[in-house]
Structure formats: structure tokens, C-alpha cells
Design a protein around this motif. Structure first.
Motif, short mmCIF file in Angstrom:
data_model
loop_
_atom_site.label_atom_id
_atom_site.label_comp_id
_atom_site.label_asym_id
_atom_site.label_seq_id
_atom_site.Cartn_x
_atom_site.Cartn_y
_atom_site.Cartn_z
N PRO A 41 6.06 -8.62 -16.04
CA PRO A 41 4.77 -8.82 -15.37
C PRO A 41 5.00 -8.73 -13.86
O PRO A 41 5.97 -9.29 -13.34
CB PRO A 41 4.38 -10.24 -15.79
CG PRO A 41 5.69 -10.93 -16.04
CD PRO A 41 6.63 -9.88 -16.55
N LEU A 42 4.13 -8.03 -13.17
CA LEU A 42 4.30 -7.82 -11.74
C LEU A 42 3.06 -8.26 -10.98
O LEU A 42 1.94 -8.27 -11.51
CB LEU A 42 4.60 -6.36 -11.43
CG LEU A 42 5.88 -5.79 -12.06
CD1 LEU A 42 6.02 -4.32 -11.69
CD2 LEU A 42 7.11 -6.57 -11.63
N LEU A 43 3.27 -8.59 -9.73
CA LEU A 43 2.19 -9.01 -8.84
C LEU A 43 2.04 -7.96 -7.75
O LEU A 43 3.01 -7.57 -7.10
CB LEU A 43 2.54 -10.36 -8.22
CG LEU A 43 1.48 -11.03 -7.34
CD1 LEU A 43 0.32 -11.53 -8.21
CD2 LEU A 43 2.10 -12.19 -6.57
N LEU A 44 0.82 -7.47 -7.55
CA LEU A 44 0.54 -6.47 -6.52
C LEU A 44 -0.07 -7.15 -5.30
O LEU A 44 -1.03 -7.92 -5.43
CB LEU A 44 -0.43 -5.41 -7.05
CG LEU A 44 -0.98 -4.42 -6.02
CD1 LEU A 44 0.13 -3.49 -5.53
CD2 LEU A 44 -2.13 -3.61 -6.61
N VAL A 45 0.48 -6.86 -4.12
CA VAL A 45 -0.14 -7.26 -2.86
C VAL A 45 -0.66 -5.97 -2.23
O VAL A 45 0.11 -5.21 -1.61
CB VAL A 45 0.87 -7.97 -1.94
CG1 VAL A 45 0.18 -8.37 -0.63
CG2 VAL A 45 1.45 -9.20 -2.63
N PRO A 46 -1.95 -5.66 -2.38
CA PRO A 46 -2.48 -4.34 -2.01
C PRO A 46 -2.34 -3.98 -0.54
O PRO A 46 -2.09 -2.83 -0.19
CB PRO A 46 -3.96 -4.43 -2.40
CG PRO A 46 -4.05 -5.56 -3.37
CD PRO A 46 -2.97 -6.52 -2.98
N PHE A 51 0.98 1.73 0.47
CA PHE A 51 0.39 1.81 -0.87
C PHE A 51 0.43 0.48 -1.60
O PHE A 51 0.16 0.43 -2.81
CB PHE A 51 1.13 2.87 -1.70
CG PHE A 51 1.10 4.24 -1.10
CD1 PHE A 51 -0.09 4.95 -1.00
CD2 PHE A 51 2.26 4.84 -0.63
CE1 PHE A 51 -0.12 6.22 -0.44
CE2 PHE A 51 2.24 6.11 -0.07
CZ PHE A 51 1.04 6.80 0.03
N GLY A 52 0.75 -0.60 -0.89
CA GLY A 52 0.88 -1.90 -1.53
C GLY A 52 2.33 -2.21 -1.86
O GLY A 52 3.21 -1.34 -1.79
N LEU A 164 9.01 -4.72 -4.00
CA LEU A 164 9.09 -3.27 -4.10
C LEU A 164 7.94 -2.63 -3.33
O LEU A 164 6.84 -2.47 -3.87
CB LEU A 164 9.06 -2.85 -5.57
CG LEU A 164 9.07 -1.34 -5.87
CD1 LEU A 164 10.41 -0.74 -5.45
CD2 LEU A 164 8.82 -1.08 -7.34
N PRO A 165 8.15 -2.27 -2.06
CA PRO A 165 7.11 -1.52 -1.34
C PRO A 165 6.91 -0.16 -2.01
O PRO A 165 7.88 0.58 -2.22
CB PRO A 165 7.69 -1.37 0.07
CG PRO A 165 8.78 -2.41 0.17
CD PRO A 165 9.33 -2.53 -1.21
N ILE A 166 5.69 0.17 -2.34
CA ILE A 166 5.42 1.43 -3.04
C ILE A 166 5.46 2.58 -2.03
O ILE A 166 4.69 2.61 -1.07
CB ILE A 166 4.05 1.39 -3.74
CG1 ILE A 166 4.01 0.26 -4.77
CG2 ILE A 166 3.76 2.73 -4.42
CD1 ILE A 166 2.63 0.03 -5.37
#
Length: 210
Positions: A41-46, A51-52, A164-166
């Protein structure tokens, strides 16, 4: 990812939307033992980075985190709604029979290189945010603070976090956009009548297409 033009999604908000509604993602990278994959499970910081940024954690016993620490390039796969598409959905089947089965789906691929961390406060903030995200819809949400602090400390020592910066993101939403109006409607209506929740969800996605 192979993405035919009809199915390509480039709007970042749409891509982030699928990530936000995904459960477990598949994180893949090359390590000492070859390709490795973990389901997390991952958490996105937009708003963090172009790109988040994705945040997650491994069990410390999982060797894959060491590949991330060594700078391995990472691919994260997010799967949305998906369904088998029967030829019987198409009106064209009765007209000429020149139809075959296929599969409709939504997928987002995110690429980047990660920073690994194991500081207690960063890990605590991460697991708290992940828990809050998935507990918020429950009548009585559980919080990390509900557990004894010494127990939480022991759990935090057993994990390794990562940010992990996209650097690149792409999406394919294969929703029969390449079909004519009659056959598109046949697929949508066939899925909408399905007893399976995932197939009805895909029909709703098709209904929202412009």
C-alpha cells in the motif's frame, strides 16, 4: 507499457485519481537476485515534485529495500477496474460475427528512484498517514496511537520506509474507446448488468467518458 493512442491518459489529475483509489500496488526493480517485486500500500503526496511523490515501507526482512537504497530504478504498477469483454456484448456479433474477446482495464505506471529511510519519526508519520487513509471510512477508525507506544516502537524497528519522487508517469484506460457507438454501448451495458462489482465499476468508468 504499450499504450495505443485511443487508451492513453495524460491528465495528471486522472492518473493521480487512480493511484489514490488503488489498494495494493506492485513495486518492481532490479536487484542482486534479478527482478524483484513487492505488493505494497502506498501513499501519494500529489504536490511534492513534478508528478507527485509516493511513500511506502518494506518489512526490514524484505531484501528489496536494499536495491532501492543502492539507487535501482523503480517501476510501480497501479491496477484499477478491469473486466473480461465477451463478444456477446457487441451488436456486431449478430450482424457479421467478426468479433473476438478482449479485456478492458485501467492501469498507471510510475517510475523513479527512491530515498530509503528508517528514522523513527518519519516512519511513525508514514504509518500513521497510511492507517488514517484506509481507516477514515470506518465507523470507528483505528489509529496508530491506539496501540501501546512500546509495541509501535518495536513494529517501526521492523520496517524500512522510502520516498519515491515520480520522474515519469503514464496511464492506459482501455475502455472500448476504439469501438463505434453501438458496440461501445453494448460493452457498457453488458458490464453494468454484471453481478460482479468490479465489472459494474468499469461500466461506470465508461459512462464518465466524454
Amino acid at each position: 507499457m504499450y499504450i495505443p493512442k485511443a487508451f492513453a491518459v495524460s491528465e495528471l489529475a486522472e492518473l493521480h485519481g487512480l493511484i489514490e483509489h488503488s489498494g495494493v500496488a506492485t513495486l518492481v526493480c532490479q536487484g542482486e537476485q534479478g527482478l524483484q517485486a513487492s505488493h505494497l500500500p502506498l501513499l501519494l503526496v500529489p504536490g511534492e515534485g513534478e508528478f507527485g511523490t509516493l511513500y511506502g515501507h518494506f518489512a526490514r526482512a524484505n531484501p528489496q529495500w536494499r536495491a532501492l537504497a543502492d539507487g535501482a530504478e523503480v517501476l510501480v504498477v497501479f491496477q484499477g477496474a478491469e473486466a473480461y469483454i465477451s463478444p456477446s456484448f457487441y451488436p456486431a456479433k449478430a450482424e457479421h460475427g467478426k468479433v473476438v474477446p478482449t479485456w478492458n482495464y485501467q492501469a498507471v505506471h510510475a517510475h523513479g528512484r527512491a530515498e530509503v529511510f528508517d528514522e523513527r519519526e518519519r516512519l511513525l508519520a508514514l504509518v500513521s498517514a497510511l492507517s488514517d487513509k484506509h481507516e477514515r471510512s470506518r465507523e470507528r477508525p483505528w489509529a496508530v496511537s491506539d496501540a501501546p507506544s512500546e509495541y509501535i516502537d518495536s513494529m517501526l524497528r521492523a520496517i524500512v520506509g522510502f520516498a519515491l519522487p515520480i520522474s515519469r508517469i503514464e496511464g492506459s484506460f482501455k475502455l472500448s474507446q476504439n469501438k463505434d457507438a453501438a458496440n461501445f454501448a453494448g460493452v457498457r451495458d453488458g458490464l453494468a448488468a454484471s453481478p460482479r462489482e468490479g465489472e459494474r465499476r468499469l461500466a461506470e468508468c465508461m459512462q464518465r467518458l466524454p
